[in-house]
Design an enzyme around this catalytic site. Sequence first.
Site, PDB file in Angstrom:
ATOM      1  N   ASP A   9       0.791  -1.248   0.000  1.00 54.08           N
ATOM      2  CA  ASP A   9       0.000   0.000   0.000  1.00 54.08           C
ATOM      3  C   ASP A   9       0.822   1.297   0.000  1.00 54.08           C
ATOM      4  O   ASP A   9       0.507   2.232   0.749  1.00 54.08           O
ATOM      5  CB  ASP A   9      -0.952   0.016   1.196  1.00 54.08           C
ATOM      6  N   LYS A 104      -7.002  -4.829  -3.141  1.00 54.75           N
ATOM      7  CA  LYS A 104      -7.769  -5.312  -1.995  1.00 54.75           C
ATOM      8  C   LYS A 104      -8.762  -4.253  -1.545  1.00 54.75           C
ATOM      9  O   LYS A 104      -8.602  -3.072  -1.862  1.00 54.75           O
ATOM     10  CB  LYS A 104      -6.834  -5.700  -0.845  1.00 54.75           C
ATOM     11  N   CYS A 146      -1.919  -2.207   7.760  1.00 53.87           N
ATOM     12  CA  CYS A 146      -1.871  -3.126   6.619  1.00 53.87           C
ATOM     13  C   CYS A 146      -0.589  -3.945   6.559  1.00 53.87           C
ATOM     14  O   CYS A 146      -0.627  -5.114   6.167  1.00 53.87           O
ATOM     15  CB  CYS A 146      -2.122  -2.364   5.329  1.00 53.87           C
TER      16      CYS A 146
END
Length: 190
Positions: A9, A104, A146
Amino acid sequence: MSKALVIVDVQNDFVEGGSLAVTGGRDVATRITAHLAAHAGDYTAVVASRDWHDAHGTNDGHFAEPGADPDFVSTWPVHCVSTTEGSDYAPELDTSAVTHHVRKGMGVAAYSAFEGVTDDGATLESLLKDLGVSELDVTGIATDYCVRATVLDARRAGFEVTLLDGMHAGVAAASSAAALAEMTEAGVTV
């Protein structure tokens, strides 16, 4: 032993200037790029994950309800909406060595890259296992959310995991320290 790099991310909305900015995010992106320049050839695969949230609705309660303040625990400001600039990789991250992209959080809350799928619909776990990967180096944003979720899922899936020093940034010092301790307890090399 086959090894892969997982970049979690590193997106515009998670670096300085983004809607859910993490201090140090741009520096982390720069460090990952330097690591790739020196070590991309060491990896069977280089996988980059991205939040890829729906533009409409709350993504199953992941975004705070319109008009409500996010609690920054389970509800968040709108971020990384698919196909927007916020969902793009941060410009400091050179993605030319990335071999696989994982998206995601499409309509749902998702923290771990293992909750996402590749462009052809494969899960991260099946992709890595099909490639014969047994070890992962993990980098990215945010250490306490994350990255933590990705690393813990990787351990549950049986991978040996190293969190690369200086190549992750967290939302807050206390929660990042707790996440690092939890990862260490799970057998991760931190």
